[in-house]
Scaffold this motif. Structure first.
Motif, mmCIF file in Angstrom:
data_model
loop_
_atom_site.group_PDB
_atom_site.id
_atom_site.type_symbol
_atom_site.label_atom_id
_atom_site.label_comp_id
_atom_site.label_asym_id
_atom_site.label_seq_id
_atom_site.Cartn_x
_atom_site.Cartn_y
_atom_site.Cartn_z
ATOM 1 N N PHE A 146 -2.717 15.468 3.363
ATOM 2 C CA PHE A 146 -1.394 14.911 3.601
ATOM 3 C C PHE A 146 -1.304 14.316 4.996
ATOM 4 N N LYS A 147 -1.872 15.025 5.966
ATOM 5 C CA LYS A 147 -1.826 14.550 7.347
ATOM 6 C C LYS A 147 -2.527 13.197 7.473
ATOM 7 N N LYS A 148 -3.678 13.054 6.818
ATOM 8 C CA LYS A 148 -4.413 11.795 6.875
ATOM 9 C C LYS A 148 -3.640 10.680 6.177
ATOM 10 N N SER A 149 -3.006 11.015 5.031
ATOM 11 C CA SER A 149 -2.251 10.000 4.291
ATOM 12 C C SER A 149 -1.097 9.462 5.121
ATOM 13 N N PHE A 150 -0.373 10.366 5.794
ATOM 14 C CA PHE A 150 0.781 9.949 6.577
ATOM 15 C C PHE A 150 0.383 9.387 7.938
ATOM 16 N N SER A 151 -0.910 9.458 8.261
ATOM 17 C CA SER A 151 -1.398 8.856 9.506
ATOM 18 C C SER A 151 -1.877 7.427 9.288
ATOM 19 N N ASN A 152 -1.765 6.930 8.058
ATOM 20 C CA ASN A 152 -2.140 5.557 7.751
ATOM 21 C C ASN A 152 -1.347 4.597 8.651
ATOM 22 N N PRO A 153 -2.034 3.656 9.316
ATOM 23 C CA PRO A 153 -1.340 2.764 10.269
ATOM 24 C C PRO A 153 -0.146 2.026 9.675
ATOM 25 N N THR A 154 -0.263 1.602 8.412
ATOM 26 C CA THR A 154 0.851 0.888 7.772
ATOM 27 C C THR A 154 2.056 1.803 7.616
ATOM 28 N N LEU A 155 1.799 3.035 7.149
ATOM 29 C CA LEU A 155 2.891 3.990 6.987
ATOM 30 C C LEU A 155 3.498 4.370 8.334
ATOM 31 N N VAL A 156 2.663 4.494 9.351
ATOM 32 C CA VAL A 156 3.165 4.828 10.692
ATOM 33 C C VAL A 156 4.069 3.703 11.200
#
Length: 223
Positions: free
Chosen positions: A154-164
């Protein structure tokens, strides 16, 4: 014409949040015992649910007193629970290392909870009352927050540059999306005369989405 009321409609949530942020630090600074503080937050959350329940029951009579029907949703006392839940999670993670360690070793528990809450929120045909729905949405977001903090996928998914990048601009999107949608609907109705065509809502949603994203990025760069 331009729906002036729609321009300030999102400000109700700003009022709720600012009132909470003025009140919450006073409580956090005055109570040093974390256990007592968490107990107080839990008590206030229960009070918030109770106030929301009572106001919801009284909502059919609000018009007689010049109050909006959805006063149970706009009222600060009835809307504290989600904010208190976030406060409690922050306290638990920073003040109770054992709790943090336990959550990291039990991500499956939170994944199951997330699936159950998602089922309650999005299951077709399932009617959830207005009072309960706000609680379920708050718990749903809380479980996502915990998973982001403790579960590596989950941490990696929400660290996606687009999502950030989108995440940094979501508050601006929230503030401007309704005024943009209202103006778009007014323009399509008054100027383009499309209010009774099948394309009305498709165009409304599409134009609102594009304009909201573009303006939120411009705001981020210039404001």
């Amino acid at each position: 014409g331009i729906p002036i009321g729609a321009l300030i409609l999102p400000c109700w949530s700003l009022c709720v949040e600012e009132q909470f942020y003025l009140f919450c630090p006073l409580v956090l600074n005055r109570i040093s015992n974390v256990t007592k503080l968490l107990g107080l937050l839990a008590s206030l959350a229960v009070l918030s649910i109770a106030v929301r329940f009572v106001l919801y029951g009284l909502s059919p009579y609000f018009a007689r007193f010049g109050l909006p029907m959805y006063f149970y949703h706009f009222n600060t006392l009835a809307h504290m629970e989600p904010l208190l839940l976030g406060t409690a999670i922050g306290l638990a993670f920073f003040r109770f290392p054992k709790f943090l360690a336990w959550t990291k070793s039990h991500p499956g528990t939170f994944l199951v909870a997330l699936c159950v809450l998602a089922g309650l929120l999005f299951m077709p045909g399932l009617e959830v009352g207005a009072v309960a729905r706000m609680s379920i949405e708050a718990y749903f977001c809380a479980v996502i927050l915990i998973l982001v903090l403790v579960y590596e996928p989950f941490k990696k998914s929400f660290s996606n540059p687009t999502l950030v990048a989108l995440g940094k601009r979501t508050y601006c999107m929230y503030l401007i999306h309704f005024p943009i949608m209202s103006c778009t609907k007014a323009w399509l109705t008054d100027s383009a005369h499309l209010s009774k065509t099948p394309w009305f809502w498709v165009l409304t949603v599409s134009l609102t989405l594009v304009a909201t994203i573009v303006l939120s990025f411009i705001s981020w760069e210039l404001v």
